[in-house]
Write a protein that holds these residues in place. Structure first.
Motif, PDB file in Angstrom:
ATOM      1  N   GLU A 142      -0.189 -22.232 -21.218  1.00 26.02           N
ATOM      2  CA  GLU A 142      -0.996 -21.564 -22.247  1.00 26.02           C
ATOM      3  C   GLU A 142      -1.810 -22.588 -23.033  1.00 26.02           C
ATOM      4  O   GLU A 142      -2.995 -22.376 -23.327  1.00 26.02           O
ATOM      5  N   HIS A 198       1.770  -8.606 -29.086  1.00 28.49           N
ATOM      6  CA  HIS A 198       0.462  -8.203 -29.607  1.00 28.49           C
ATOM      7  C   HIS A 198      -0.614  -9.169 -29.109  1.00 28.49           C
ATOM      8  O   HIS A 198      -0.389 -10.376 -29.051  1.00 28.49           O
ATOM      9  N   ASN A 199      -1.781  -8.648 -28.795  1.00 26.67           N
ATOM     10  CA  ASN A 199      -2.864  -9.497 -28.286  1.00 26.67           C
ATOM     11  C   ASN A 199      -3.823  -9.931 -29.398  1.00 26.67           C
ATOM     12  O   ASN A 199      -4.994 -10.213 -29.140  1.00 26.67           O
ATOM     13  N   TYR A 200      -3.294  -9.996 -30.610  1.00 29.02           N
ATOM     14  CA  TYR A 200      -4.117 -10.461 -31.727  1.00 29.02           C
ATOM     15  C   TYR A 200      -4.372 -11.964 -31.618  1.00 29.02           C
ATOM     16  O   TYR A 200      -5.468 -12.448 -31.905  1.00 29.02           O
ATOM     17  N   TYR A 201      -3.347 -12.706 -31.177  1.00 21.20           N
ATOM     18  CA  TYR A 201      -3.465 -14.150 -31.073  1.00 21.20           C
ATOM     19  C   TYR A 201      -3.946 -14.547 -29.683  1.00 21.20           C
ATOM     20  O   TYR A 201      -3.587 -13.921 -28.677  1.00 21.20           O
ATOM     21  N   LEU A 202      -4.762 -15.618 -29.621  1.00 19.75           N
ATOM     22  CA  LEU A 202      -5.306 -16.099 -28.354  1.00 19.75           C
ATOM     23  C   LEU A 202      -4.199 -16.458 -27.374  1.00 19.75           C
ATOM     24  O   LEU A 202      -4.278 -16.135 -26.177  1.00 19.75           O
ATOM     25  N   ASN A 204      -1.250 -15.243 -27.062  1.00 22.06           N
ATOM     26  CA  ASN A 204      -0.665 -14.034 -26.497  1.00 22.06           C
ATOM     27  C   ASN A 204      -1.567 -13.407 -25.440  1.00 22.06           C
ATOM     28  O   ASN A 204      -1.098 -12.887 -24.421  1.00 22.06           O
ATOM     29  N   LYS A 205      -2.877 -13.433 -25.690  1.00 21.64           N
ATOM     30  CA  LYS A 205      -3.827 -12.896 -24.707  1.00 21.64           C
ATOM     31  C   LYS A 205      -3.752 -13.674 -23.398  1.00 21.64           C
ATOM     32  O   LYS A 205      -3.765 -13.095 -22.305  1.00 21.64           O
ATOM     33  N   ILE A 206      -3.679 -14.997 -23.508  1.00 17.25           N
ATOM     34  CA  ILE A 206      -3.602 -15.830 -22.308  1.00 17.25           C
ATOM     35  C   ILE A 206      -2.306 -15.552 -21.558  1.00 17.25           C
ATOM     36  O   ILE A 206      -2.280 -15.459 -20.323  1.00 17.25           O
ATOM     37  N   THR A 208      -0.303 -12.736 -21.691  1.00 17.09           N
ATOM     38  CA  THR A 208      -0.117 -11.384 -21.161  1.00 17.09           C
ATOM     39  C   THR A 208      -1.217 -10.946 -20.219  1.00 17.09           C
ATOM     40  O   THR A 208      -0.990 -10.085 -19.352  1.00 17.09           O
ATOM     41  N   LYS A 209      -2.417 -11.502 -20.369  1.00 19.24           N
ATOM     42  CA  LYS A 209      -3.558 -11.072 -19.552  1.00 19.24           C
ATOM     43  C   LYS A 209      -3.912 -12.094 -18.468  1.00 19.24           C
ATOM     44  O   LYS A 209      -3.833 -11.816 -17.282  1.00 19.24           O
TER      45      LYS A 209
END
Length: 458
Positions: A142, A198-202, A204-206, A208-209
């Motif tokens: 990440e 939650h995908n609020y934080y970068l 977390n987006k990296i 989970t996505k």
């Protein structure tokens, strides 16, 4: 395409951690373990309990951001430690109040700062030899992508280091699924942080996505990333060796205390590629603007730049780096001299009072040895000592016309650093009596009417 999972024996994760400590040869009498209550830190704690038994203590930060879950995390850790007879330290933080005072910082940056500030205090007080953190290989991936998308050099692609001074990361080589497998097989309980989903934080987006999608298309995703990071690490070592050799080539003079580094400006201008060399040479001192660094290479003497802790300035064909505090401290300080027997100043100056009749009129001998002769009857105490200010003037020895101190410095080719480190001896009426170690004011010279001479040795 399916994820590829590996079958692990119960001892594989444990052996990985044992190898980490064996390879690094850590000498540990007392180990602090940072525990949030999540699966990573709880698994780490379970394993370290087996390895170090009574030599560990638990450290927990309660940031009070997920009420009531934050308190439940704390309660969970307390109960676990009490059941296992483990000493624990828990510190509560008011992040919201801190945010109000430091609005430019994100919540994540604030919690990181507060956490490491506290950890460093514990280490500095020698409560622990090291503090173990629960970062694992997925965290490094990440970090790799976060730095990659923001723009970075090779070191930004290395992930999270397994050791950083007295912080160690025993799980760094393990994937998240290794940790989950170990926890489930050993029926370990942990707390779930819902904010991680939650995908609020970068980050977390990296997690989970991006990473999830890539691993679907590339079964050897983790293996390939690890191989690349190892290559980047070796390349960074090679670059560091080159830069260290380059430091020797461009250095004219270097002193540690007070820090002064004099660099050959002409050699730097010939480096290719220039921008990358400027970054590698000056970034460790906090200079991040490559355009400003390039401009100073071709600027006039006296041009300077400030970073958070350092100053770099042009001095003819050279660059000089020094700590900013040396310049600021001198610039803002005034030292007073109440009489010639009461001297408390930052430089070595001695005062001697003699009769004019007993004076040896060999002026050359005095001036060659940095003795300056002043008519004592013209002195008005208290005297003061300070650095020059814009607009300061004096009457140079042998001249009846005043001259600005800035002009005197320019004519005598004072560097920017020398200007900031040259002291002025000031009379109580604000006249400049002496540019220390350089020139006396003509109004204060001795003559045949002088009765007593104040000799200033500097």
């Amino acid at each position: 395409m399916k994820h590829i999972y590996y079958n692990y024996d119960d001892n594989d994760v444990m052996m990985n951690i044992r190898n980490f400590f064996s390879f690094n040869k850590f000498k540990i009498n007392k180990l602090g373990v940072a525990v949030s209550g999540g699966i990573d830190s709880i698994v780490l704690l379970h394993i370290l309990m087996n390895i170090y038994n009574n030599n560990i203590e638990v450290i927990h930060c309660n940031f009070n951001l997920r009420k009531p879950d934050s308190d439940k995390d704390e309660f969970f850790i307390k109960k676990f430690c009490e059941k296992k007879n483990i000493i624990y330290r828990i510190k509560s933080f008011n992040v919201i109040d801190y945010k109000k005072k430091n609005n430019k910082l994100s919540i994540q940056m604030i919690t990181r700062k507060l956490r490491y500030d506290w950890f460093n205090k514990l280490l500095n007080k020698n409560f622990y030899d090291f503090i173990a953190l629960g970062h694992h290989f997925n965290d490094s991936i990440e970090t790799f992508f976060i730095n990659f998308f923001r723009g970075t050099g090779i070191k930004g692609l290395l992930g999270i280091p397994n050791k950083n001074e007295r912080f160690i990361r025993p799980l760094f080589n393990l994937k998240k699924k290794d940790i989950i497998f170990y926890a489930k097989k050993n029926k370990i309980k942990w707390r779930i942080d819902k904010s991680n989903k939650h995908n609020y934080y970068l980050r977390n987006k990296i997690r989970t996505k991006l990473c999830s999608s890539i691993s679907n298309f590339f079964p050897n995703f983790y293996k390939g990333i690890k191989k690349s990071m190892n290559i980047f690490y070796e390349e960074s070592i090679l670059i560091d060796k080159y830069i260290n050799n380059l430091y020797h080539e461009i250095t004219i003079y270097k002193k540690i205390d007070p820090f002064i580094w004099k660099i050959n400006n002409e050699k730097i201008k010939k480096l290719n590629p220039l921008y990358l060399h400027l970054f590698k040479i000056f970034y460790p001192y906090g200079f991040c603007s490559i355009n400003n660094l390039k401009n100073i290479l071709y600027s006039k003497t006296g041009k300077h730049l400030f970073s958070k802790e350092y100053c770099i300035f042009k001095d003819r064909n050279n660059l000089i780096i020094t700590k900013k505090k040396y310049l600021i401290e001198n610039k803002n300080k005034i030292f007073y001299i109440s009489n010639i027997n009461n001297i408390n100043i930052p430089i070595k100056i001695d005062f001697y009072l003699i009769s004019y009749k007993k004076f040896d009129h060999n002026y050359k001998k005095y001036y060659e040895n940095n003795f300056f002769l002043i008519d004592f009857k013209k002195i008005q105490f208290p005297l003061s000592l300070r650095i020059w200010n814009h607009g300061d003037f004096f009457y140079p020895f042998g001249m009846n016309k005043k001259k600005k101190i800035s002009k005197y410095y320019k004519d005598n080719k004072f560097s920017f650093l020398k200007k900031q480190q040259t002291w002025l001896l000031i009379n109580n009426n604000n006249d400049i009596i002496l540019i220390v170690k350089n020139c006396i004011d003509n109004r204060y010279k001795i003559d045949e009417k002088t009765n007593e001479i104040l000799i200033v040795k500097c």
